[in-house]
Design a protein around this motif. Structure first.
Motif, mmCIF file in Angstrom:
data_model
loop_
_atom_site.group_PDB
_atom_site.id
_atom_site.type_symbol
_atom_site.label_atom_id
_atom_site.label_comp_id
_atom_site.label_asym_id
_atom_site.label_seq_id
_atom_site.Cartn_x
_atom_site.Cartn_y
_atom_site.Cartn_z
ATOM 1 N N ASP A 19 0.811 -1.223 0.000
ATOM 2 C CA ASP A 19 0.000 0.000 0.000
ATOM 3 C C ASP A 19 0.846 1.275 0.000
ATOM 4 N N PRO A 20 1.879 1.366 0.858
ATOM 5 C CA PRO A 20 2.702 2.575 0.779
ATOM 6 C C PRO A 20 3.420 2.727 -0.562
ATOM 7 N N LEU A 21 3.856 1.616 -1.149
ATOM 8 C CA LEU A 21 4.521 1.722 -2.451
ATOM 9 C C LEU A 21 3.577 2.296 -3.501
ATOM 10 N N LYS A 22 2.320 1.889 -3.443
ATOM 11 C CA LYS A 22 1.326 2.460 -4.365
ATOM 12 C C LYS A 22 1.189 3.960 -4.118
ATOM 13 N N ASP A 23 1.127 4.334 -2.829
ATOM 14 C CA ASP A 23 0.986 5.751 -2.479
ATOM 15 C C ASP A 23 2.180 6.578 -2.937
ATOM 16 N N TYR A 24 3.377 5.971 -2.915
ATOM 17 C CA TYR A 24 4.589 6.684 -3.324
ATOM 18 C C TYR A 24 4.717 6.767 -4.842
ATOM 19 N N GLY A 25 3.906 5.996 -5.556
ATOM 20 C CA GLY A 25 3.988 6.000 -7.007
ATOM 21 C C GLY A 25 5.035 5.058 -7.574
ATOM 22 N N VAL A 26 5.453 4.060 -6.789
ATOM 23 C CA VAL A 26 6.429 3.079 -7.281
ATOM 24 C C VAL A 26 5.682 2.096 -8.181
ATOM 25 N N PRO A 27 6.091 1.954 -9.434
ATOM 26 C CA PRO A 27 5.387 1.056 -10.348
ATOM 27 C C PRO A 27 5.401 -0.389 -9.846
ATOM 28 N N GLU A 28 4.289 -1.060 -9.975
ATOM 29 C CA GLU A 28 4.190 -2.445 -9.515
ATOM 30 C C GLU A 28 5.161 -3.362 -10.259
ATOM 31 N N SER A 29 5.537 -2.993 -11.458
ATOM 32 C CA SER A 29 6.497 -3.805 -12.210
ATOM 33 C C SER A 29 7.885 -3.810 -11.553
ATOM 34 N N TRP A 30 8.152 -2.891 -10.652
ATOM 35 C CA TRP A 30 9.436 -2.828 -9.956
ATOM 36 C C TRP A 30 9.454 -3.669 -8.688
ATOM 37 N N TRP A 31 8.295 -4.022 -8.158
ATOM 38 C CA TRP A 31 8.223 -4.603 -6.820
ATOM 39 C C TRP A 31 9.023 -5.888 -6.676
ATOM 40 N N ASN A 32 8.923 -6.792 -7.646
ATOM 41 C CA ASN A 32 9.683 -8.039 -7.528
ATOM 42 C C ASN A 32 11.187 -7.776 -7.578
ATOM 43 N N TRP A 33 11.611 -6.813 -8.377
ATOM 44 C CA TRP A 33 13.031 -6.476 -8.443
ATOM 45 C C TRP A 33 13.501 -5.875 -7.119
ATOM 46 N N LEU A 34 12.664 -5.029 -6.536
ATOM 47 C CA LEU A 34 13.012 -4.443 -5.239
ATOM 48 C C LEU A 34 13.067 -5.516 -4.157
ATOM 49 N N ALA A 35 12.111 -6.432 -4.175
ATOM 50 C CA ALA A 35 12.100 -7.531 -3.212
ATOM 51 C C ALA A 35 13.325 -8.412 -3.396
ATOM 52 N N LEU A 36 13.679 -8.673 -4.641
ATOM 53 C CA LEU A 36 14.863 -9.484 -4.931
ATOM 54 C C LEU A 36 16.129 -8.798 -4.422
ATOM 55 N N ALA A 37 16.219 -7.498 -4.589
ATOM 56 C CA ALA A 37 17.388 -6.756 -4.110
ATOM 57 C C ALA A 37 17.503 -6.846 -2.592
ATOM 58 N N LYS A 38 16.374 -6.695 -1.903
ATOM 59 C CA LYS A 38 16.397 -6.819 -0.440
ATOM 60 C C LYS A 38 16.775 -8.230 -0.017
ATOM 61 N N GLY A 39 16.200 -9.215 -0.675
ATOM 62 C CA GLY A 39 16.504 -10.604 -0.338
ATOM 63 C C GLY A 39 17.964 -10.951 -0.588
ATOM 64 N N ALA A 40 18.504 -10.476 -1.706
ATOM 65 C CA ALA A 40 19.915 -10.722 -2.012
ATOM 66 C C ALA A 40 20.813 -10.032 -0.992
ATOM 67 N N GLY A 41 20.435 -8.848 -0.592
ATOM 68 C CA GLY A 41 21.209 -8.132 0.429
ATOM 69 C C GLY A 41 21.191 -8.853 1.762
ATOM 70 N N ALA A 42 20.020 -9.344 2.148
ATOM 71 C CA ALA A 42 19.906 -10.086 3.406
ATOM 72 C C ALA A 42 20.750 -11.353 3.358
ATOM 73 N N LEU A 43 20.675 -12.061 2.255
ATOM 74 C CA LEU A 43 21.488 -13.266 2.094
ATOM 75 C C LEU A 43 22.974 -12.914 2.095
ATOM 76 N N GLY A 44 23.315 -11.813 1.465
ATOM 77 C CA GLY A 44 24.703 -11.359 1.433
ATOM 78 C C GLY A 44 25.251 -11.034 2.808
ATOM 79 N N LEU A 45 24.393 -10.513 3.695
ATOM 80 C CA LEU A 45 24.844 -10.243 5.065
ATOM 81 C C LEU A 45 25.229 -11.534 5.770
ATOM 82 N N VAL A 46 24.451 -12.571 5.554
ATOM 83 C CA VAL A 46 24.730 -13.860 6.199
ATOM 84 C C VAL A 46 25.971 -14.505 5.593
ATOM 85 N N VAL A 47 26.031 -14.561 4.272
ATOM 86 C CA VAL A 47 27.191 -15.162 3.604
ATOM 87 C C VAL A 47 28.452 -14.350 3.915
ATOM 88 N N GLY A 48 28.266 -13.054 4.121
ATOM 89 C CA GLY A 48 29.388 -12.181 4.437
ATOM 90 C C GLY A 48 30.067 -12.501 5.748
#
Length: 115
Positions: A32-61
């Motif tokens: 809901d906030p992403l919609k309010d901010y005007g972030v296109p829904e087509s970006w959401w999976n890429w943004l989620a993937l970036a967060k997930g990769a970062g989280a995994l990178g912290l552990v592997v790091g």
């Protein structure tokens, strides 16, 4: 200092990983906030993937320090972008939320560099 690094790193990775999952699942408290901010829904999976990769990178790091540093820097940049997005959308009341993710990512980086 090592114990603090591992605790903060794991907690940050779990918290950011949960945020990634929540965005992939399009949970209302994230979508809901992403919609309010005007972030296109087509970006959401890429943004989620970036967060997930970062989280995994912290552990592997924890085993490969260079990867952990890169992941933490990437997450810091990601959440700085999220802060700027809330400010651009003039949603000042929600600016705190990305900061709450930015702080543990920055703390993980600081603790890792102090090792």
């Amino acid at each position: 200092m090592n114990i603090a690094y591992y605790i903060v790193g794991v907690v940050a990775a779990l918290w950011i990983g949960f945020s990634s999952y929540s965005l992939f699942a399009k949970k209302a408290f994230v979508a809901d906030p992403l919609k309010d901010y005007g972030v296109p829904e087509s970006w959401w999976n890429w943004l989620a993937l970036a967060k997930g990769a970062g989280a995994l990178g912290l552990v592997v790091g924890m085993a490969i320090p260079g990867l952990g540093v890169a992941a933490a820097i990437g997450l810091i940049l990601y959440f700085l972008g999220a802060v700027l997005t809330t400010l651009r959308a003039r949603s000042y009341s929600t600016t705190l939320y990305p900061v709450l993710y930015l702080i543990p990512a920055a703390a993980t980086l600081a603790l890792q560099l102090a090792r």
